[in-house]
Design a protein around this motif. Structure first.
Motif, PDB file in Angstrom:
ATOM      1  N   MET A   1       0.763  -1.120   0.026  1.00  0.00           N
ATOM      2  CA  MET A   1      -0.005   0.019  -0.061  1.00  0.00           C
ATOM      3  C   MET A   1       0.884   1.338  -0.066  1.00  0.00           C
ATOM      4  N   PRO A   2       0.607   2.177  -0.980  1.00  0.00           N
ATOM      5  CA  PRO A   2       1.512   3.295  -1.051  1.00  0.00           C
ATOM      6  C   PRO A   2       1.172   4.367   0.330  1.00  0.00           C
ATOM      7  N   TRP A   3       2.209   4.897   0.660  1.00  0.00           N
ATOM      8  CA  TRP A   3       2.246   5.996   1.867  1.00  0.00           C
ATOM      9  C   TRP A   3       1.525   7.175   1.467  1.00  0.00           C
ATOM     10  N   THR A   4       1.254   7.744   2.464  1.00  0.00           N
ATOM     11  CA  THR A   4       0.459   9.255   1.962  1.00  0.00           C
ATOM     12  C   THR A   4       1.014   9.957   3.258  1.00  0.00           C
ATOM     13  N   MET A   5       0.469  11.503   3.062  1.00  0.00           N
ATOM     14  CA  MET A   5       0.953  12.460   4.042  1.00  0.00           C
ATOM     15  C   MET A   5       0.384  12.171   5.520  1.00  0.00           C
ATOM     16  N   ASN A   6      -0.772  11.184   5.498  1.00  0.00           N
ATOM     17  CA  ASN A   6      -1.422  11.002   6.748  1.00  0.00           C
ATOM     18  C   ASN A   6      -0.962   9.414   7.271  1.00  0.00           C
ATOM     19  N   ASP A   7      -0.272   8.574   6.530  1.00  0.00           N
ATOM     20  CA  ASP A   7       0.074   7.525   6.595  1.00  0.00           C
ATOM     21  C   ASP A   7       1.541   7.089   6.014  1.00  0.00           C
ATOM     22  N   TYR A   8       2.558   7.426   7.106  1.00  0.00           N
ATOM     23  CA  TYR A   8       3.781   6.994   6.305  1.00  0.00           C
ATOM     24  C   TYR A   8       4.771   6.329   7.705  1.00  0.00           C
ATOM     25  N   PRO A   9       5.762   6.041   7.254  1.00  0.00           N
ATOM     26  CA  PRO A   9       6.910   5.265   8.091  1.00  0.00           C
ATOM     27  C   PRO A   9       7.217   6.456   9.316  1.00  0.00           C
ATOM     28  N   SER A  10       7.266   6.041  10.704  1.00  0.00           N
ATOM     29  CA  SER A  10       7.696   6.711  11.599  1.00  0.00           C
ATOM     30  C   SER A  10       9.092   7.389  11.562  1.00  0.00           C
ATOM     31  N   SER A  11       9.771   6.915  10.790  1.00  0.00           N
ATOM     32  CA  SER A  11      11.251   7.339  10.443  1.00  0.00           C
ATOM     33  C   SER A  11      11.031   8.717   9.877  1.00  0.00           C
ATOM     34  N   LEU A  12       9.967   9.034   9.177  1.00  0.00           N
ATOM     35  CA  LEU A  12       9.792  10.301   8.319  1.00  0.00           C
ATOM     36  C   LEU A  12       9.135  11.592   9.237  1.00  0.00           C
ATOM     37  N   LYS A  13       8.844  11.113  10.361  1.00  0.00           N
ATOM     38  CA  LYS A  13       7.736  11.923  11.223  1.00  0.00           C
ATOM     39  C   LYS A  13       8.561  13.331  11.790  1.00  0.00           C
ATOM     40  N   ASN A  14       9.852  13.337  11.586  1.00  0.00           N
ATOM     41  CA  ASN A  14      10.574  14.723  12.077  1.00  0.00           C
ATOM     42  C   ASN A  14      11.310  15.338  11.112  1.00  0.00           C
ATOM     43  N   LEU A  15      10.878  14.966   9.711  1.00  0.00           N
ATOM     44  CA  LEU A  15      11.430  15.700   8.623  1.00  0.00           C
ATOM     45  C   LEU A  15      10.448  16.948   8.287  1.00  0.00           C
ATOM     46  N   ASP A  16      11.054  17.868   7.891  1.00  0.00           N
ATOM     47  CA  ASP A  16      10.422  19.232   7.234  1.00  0.00           C
ATOM     48  C   ASP A  16       9.200  18.720   6.497  1.00  0.00           C
ATOM     49  N   LYS A  17       8.114  19.278   6.321  1.00  0.00           N
ATOM     50  CA  LYS A  17       6.907  18.957   5.476  1.00  0.00           C
ATOM     51  C   LYS A  17       7.412  18.600   4.090  1.00  0.00           C
ATOM     52  N   PRO A  18       8.038  19.509   3.390  1.00  0.00           N
ATOM     53  CA  PRO A  18       8.205  19.356   2.024  1.00  0.00           C
ATOM     54  C   PRO A  18       9.299  18.226   1.784  1.00  0.00           C
ATOM     55  N   VAL A  19      10.150  18.181   2.829  1.00  0.00           N
ATOM     56  CA  VAL A  19      11.304  16.789   2.590  1.00  0.00           C
ATOM     57  C   VAL A  19      10.376  15.597   2.771  1.00  0.00           C
ATOM     58  N   ARG A  20       9.500  15.629   3.737  1.00  0.00           N
ATOM     59  CA  ARG A  20       8.657  14.210   4.144  1.00  0.00           C
ATOM     60  C   ARG A  20       7.932  13.932   2.939  1.00  0.00           C
ATOM     61  N   LYS A  21       7.190  14.917   2.316  1.00  0.00           N
ATOM     62  CA  LYS A  21       6.640  14.738   1.215  1.00  0.00           C
ATOM     63  C   LYS A  21       7.048  14.263  -0.181  1.00  0.00           C
ATOM     64  N   LYS A  22       8.252  14.962  -0.172  1.00  0.00           N
ATOM     65  CA  LYS A  22       9.018  14.290  -1.196  1.00  0.00           C
ATOM     66  C   LYS A  22       9.743  12.901  -1.077  1.00  0.00           C
ATOM     67  N   ALA A  23      10.082  12.661   0.063  1.00  0.00           N
ATOM     68  CA  ALA A  23      10.394  11.215   0.545  1.00  0.00           C
ATOM     69  C   ALA A  23       9.529  10.335   0.393  1.00  0.00           C
ATOM     70  N   ILE A  24       8.216  10.562   0.887  1.00  0.00           N
ATOM     71  CA  ILE A  24       6.992   9.746   0.452  1.00  0.00           C
ATOM     72  C   ILE A  24       6.827   9.418  -0.837  1.00  0.00           C
ATOM     73  N   ASP A  25       7.025  10.380  -1.754  1.00  0.00           N
ATOM     74  CA  ASP A  25       6.884  10.425  -3.179  1.00  0.00           C
ATOM     75  C   ASP A  25       7.941   9.525  -3.840  1.00  0.00           C
ATOM     76  N   ILE A  26       9.129   9.766  -3.556  1.00  0.00           N
ATOM     77  CA  ILE A  26      10.141   9.057  -3.875  1.00  0.00           C
ATOM     78  C   ILE A  26      10.213   7.527  -3.516  1.00  0.00           C
ATOM     79  N   ALA A  27       9.864   7.304  -2.170  1.00  0.00           N
ATOM     80  CA  ALA A  27       9.785   6.162  -1.657  1.00  0.00           C
ATOM     81  C   ALA A  27       8.843   5.141  -2.517  1.00  0.00           C
ATOM     82  N   ASN A  28       7.597   5.808  -2.468  1.00  0.00           N
ATOM     83  CA  ASN A  28       6.470   4.988  -3.094  1.00  0.00           C
ATOM     84  C   ASN A  28       6.967   4.698  -4.775  1.00  0.00           C
ATOM     85  N   ALA A  29       7.579   5.503  -5.433  1.00  0.00           N
ATOM     86  CA  ALA A  29       8.257   5.244  -6.712  1.00  0.00           C
ATOM     87  C   ALA A  29       9.040   4.011  -6.581  1.00  0.00           C
ATOM     88  N   MET A  30       9.840   4.071  -5.404  1.00  0.00           N
ATOM     89  CA  MET A  30      10.917   2.980  -5.402  1.00  0.00           C
ATOM     90  C   MET A  30      10.184   1.604  -5.212  1.00  0.00           C
TER      91      MET A  30
END
Length: 153
Positions: A1-30
């Protein structure tokens, strides 16, 4: 299941919002490309931080205004992190740990397999999705075969 801005790995929670969103986008593609979650998350995080470092404030604002990463089409998000690799061939080449699959011009392999047949299958799958080609090399580094999928797109 792809990650979203409301459901993502806890390791991303402390990232700035733009970085977190980009990381989710990249991770989903990977993940779409067959990466394991354990590899996708740190690679995506590193690439997202690099993106933020090089992006203008306008690019960051525009990116934040786009919908959740899962709301965009698969084609739009698959290669956003490395669009230059979208048209590149997939290579199967000898590796210290077996057989590597990497996009031409990529520095690191996407996957490494014990068996050459597994690497060839993965390279062909990726090349077919991208409409490019899979180039298979022998153990000595010379080219063995090419499988073109460009007419499929």
């Amino acid at each position: 299941m792809p990650w979203t801005m409301n459901d993502y790995p806890s390791s991303l929670k402390n990232l700035d919002k733009p970085v977190r969103k980009k990381a989710i986008d990249i991770a989903n593609a990977m993940l779409d490309d067959g990466y394991d979650e354990g590899r996708a998350i740190p690679i995506a995080t590193e690439q997202a931080k690099e993106w933020q470092k090089n992006a203008s404030q306008k690019e960051i604002r525009d990116f934040l205004e786009e919908g959740d990463p899962t709301e965009r089409s698969e084609k739009d998000k698959r290669y956003e992190s490395r669009p230059e690799l979208m048209e590149k061939a997939e290579l199967v080449e000898p590796h210290d740990d077996g057989w590597a699959v990497r996009s031409r011009d990529a520095k690191k392999p996407a996957n490494v397999y014990d068996k050459k047949a597994d690497a060839i299958k993965r390279a062909k799958d990726i090349a077919e999705k991208q409409g490019t080609e899979a180039v298979i090399f022998k153990k000595d580094g010379s080219e063995e075969t090419r499988h073109s999928f460009s007419e499929n797109k």
